[in-house]
Design a protein around this motif. Structure first.
Motif, PDB file in Angstrom:
ATOM      1  N   MET A 239       7.198  -1.205   3.223  1.00  0.00           N
ATOM      2  CA  MET A 239       8.617   0.012   4.405  1.00  0.00           C
ATOM      3  C   MET A 239      10.191  -0.292   3.787  1.00  0.00           C
ATOM      4  N   GLU A 240       9.753  -1.944   3.152  1.00  0.00           N
ATOM      5  CA  GLU A 240      11.916  -2.966   2.885  1.00  0.00           C
ATOM      6  C   GLU A 240      12.171  -1.939   1.482  1.00  0.00           C
ATOM      7  N   GLY A 241      10.809  -0.738   0.400  1.00  0.00           N
ATOM      8  CA  GLY A 241      10.930  -0.554   0.089  1.00  0.00           C
ATOM      9  C   GLY A 241      10.910  -1.034  -1.578  1.00  0.00           C
ATOM     10  N   TRP A 242       9.858  -1.970  -2.122  1.00  0.00           N
ATOM     11  CA  TRP A 242       9.320  -2.433  -3.267  1.00  0.00           C
ATOM     12  C   TRP A 242       8.265  -1.952  -3.733  1.00  0.00           C
ATOM     13  N   PHE A 243       8.191  -1.288  -4.544  1.00  0.00           N
ATOM     14  CA  PHE A 243       7.693  -0.778  -5.459  1.00  0.00           C
ATOM     15  C   PHE A 243       6.621  -1.642  -7.143  1.00  0.00           C
ATOM     16  N   SER A 244       5.006  -1.997  -6.909  1.00  0.00           N
ATOM     17  CA  SER A 244       5.084  -2.354  -7.914  1.00  0.00           C
ATOM     18  C   SER A 244       4.207  -1.862  -8.687  1.00  0.00           C
ATOM     19  N   CYS A 245       4.151  -2.172 -10.074  1.00  0.00           N
ATOM     20  CA  CYS A 245       3.549  -1.480 -11.383  1.00  0.00           C
ATOM     21  C   CYS A 245       2.284  -1.225 -10.884  1.00  0.00           C
ATOM     22  N   GLN A 246       1.673  -0.134 -11.062  1.00  0.00           N
ATOM     23  CA  GLN A 246       0.673   0.208 -11.434  1.00  0.00           C
ATOM     24  C   GLN A 246      -0.458  -0.249 -12.635  1.00  0.00           C
ATOM     25  N   GLY A 247       0.259  -0.393 -13.093  1.00  0.00           N
ATOM     26  CA  GLY A 247      -0.393  -0.566 -14.625  1.00  0.00           C
ATOM     27  C   GLY A 247      -0.803   0.199 -15.739  1.00  0.00           C
ATOM     28  N   PRO A 248      -0.860  -0.242 -16.503  1.00  0.00           N
ATOM     29  CA  PRO A 248      -1.342   0.737 -17.718  1.00  0.00           C
ATOM     30  C   PRO A 248      -2.668   1.521 -17.447  1.00  0.00           C
ATOM     31  N   PHE A 249      -2.289   2.976 -17.450  1.00  0.00           N
ATOM     32  CA  PHE A 249      -3.282   3.867 -17.647  1.00  0.00           C
ATOM     33  C   PHE A 249      -4.765   3.074 -17.267  1.00  0.00           C
ATOM     34  N   ASP A 250      -4.905   2.459 -18.601  1.00  0.00           N
ATOM     35  CA  ASP A 250      -6.416   1.985 -18.942  1.00  0.00           C
ATOM     36  C   ASP A 250      -6.613   0.797 -18.212  1.00  0.00           C
ATOM     37  N   ARG A 251      -5.566   0.585 -17.009  1.00  0.00           N
ATOM     38  CA  ARG A 251      -6.238  -0.764 -16.306  1.00  0.00           C
ATOM     39  C   ARG A 251      -6.375  -0.987 -15.121  1.00  0.00           C
ATOM     40  N   ASP A 252      -6.156  -1.840 -14.332  1.00  0.00           N
ATOM     41  CA  ASP A 252      -6.132  -1.642 -12.728  1.00  0.00           C
ATOM     42  C   ASP A 252      -5.425  -1.975 -12.502  1.00  0.00           C
ATOM     43  N   ASP A 253      -4.431  -3.158 -12.695  1.00  0.00           N
ATOM     44  CA  ASP A 253      -3.248  -3.250 -12.486  1.00  0.00           C
ATOM     45  C   ASP A 253      -2.427  -4.448 -13.936  1.00  0.00           C
ATOM     46  N   CYS A 254      -0.761  -4.180 -13.018  1.00  0.00           N
ATOM     47  CA  CYS A 254       0.062  -4.433 -14.417  1.00  0.00           C
ATOM     48  C   CYS A 254       0.014  -5.799 -14.241  1.00  0.00           C
TER      49      CYS A 254
END
Length: 189
Positions: free
Chosen positions: A77-92
């Motif tokens: 809600m504050e506008g923070w985005f987190s990287c979802q990681g490369p296509f072959d990983r579940d996270d950043c």
């Protein structure tokens, strides 16, 4: 630091997301020259269906709009985005995050983040759609499956530029979802 045509940061961010999705639609449309001539009309009909659906959902601008429901947006809600990681990983692995709502500089940096197709748009999805239309032999192409792969977070990950792997993903479309089962009309005697 916003252009005067935007009422607020959310409307700018929504526009930013819509622009990315529109550019994907342009790529899908421009591929028509690579489609077999006998299949171009069918490909065009599918493009029109996808375009109508995108218009009805406002080009998924909700992904970047912090005012949207949590289930559809990619930020807090504050506008923070987190990287979802490369296509072959579940996270950043680096825990990249950014708040483009905070200032102009962050919005500029955020423009380098990508909505990356897990199953690649140019190498897999669009060529597979063109092939499906060409070889449908009376079957109905499941255009909604291709729509999901091209334009929704079912197949898109928000990634920091350092996590965006430009290598071949070596992933392909699910062959069982390319065509739709036709509805059977049973006569009652």
């Amino acid at each position: 630091g916003l252009q005067s045509r935007f009422k607020n940061k959310s409307s700018y961010m929504r526009y930013s997301c819509e622009s990315r999705i529109r550019s994907y639609m342009k790529e899908v449309s421009s591929f028509i020259s690579n489609v077999h001539p006998t299949a171009r009309d069918a490909y065009k009909r599918i493009i029109d269906l996808m375009s109508d659906k995108l218009k009805s959902v406002k080009y998924n601008g909700c992904y970047f709009d912090r005012r949207e429901e949590e289930a559809v947006r990619l930020c807090t809600m504050e506008g923070w985005f987190s990287c979802q990681g490369p296509f072959d990983r579940d996270d950043c692995p680096c825990k990249h995050s950014i708040n483009p709502y905070s200032n102009r500089e962050s919005r500029i940096v955020f423009s380098t983040w990508n909505l990356d197709h897990i199953i690649e748009k140019k190498r897999a999805v669009v060529p597979e759609l063109a092939e499906a239309v060409k070889t449908q032999d009376g079957r109905e192409v499941n255009w909604e499956y291709f729509y999901q792969l091209l334009f929704t977070v079912d197949n898109l990950k928000l990634v920091h530029i350092a996590c965006h792997k430009k290598t071949n993903h070596n992933l392909s479309c699910d062959k069982t979802k390319i065509y739709r089962k036709r509805k059977q009309n049973h006569k009652i005697s």
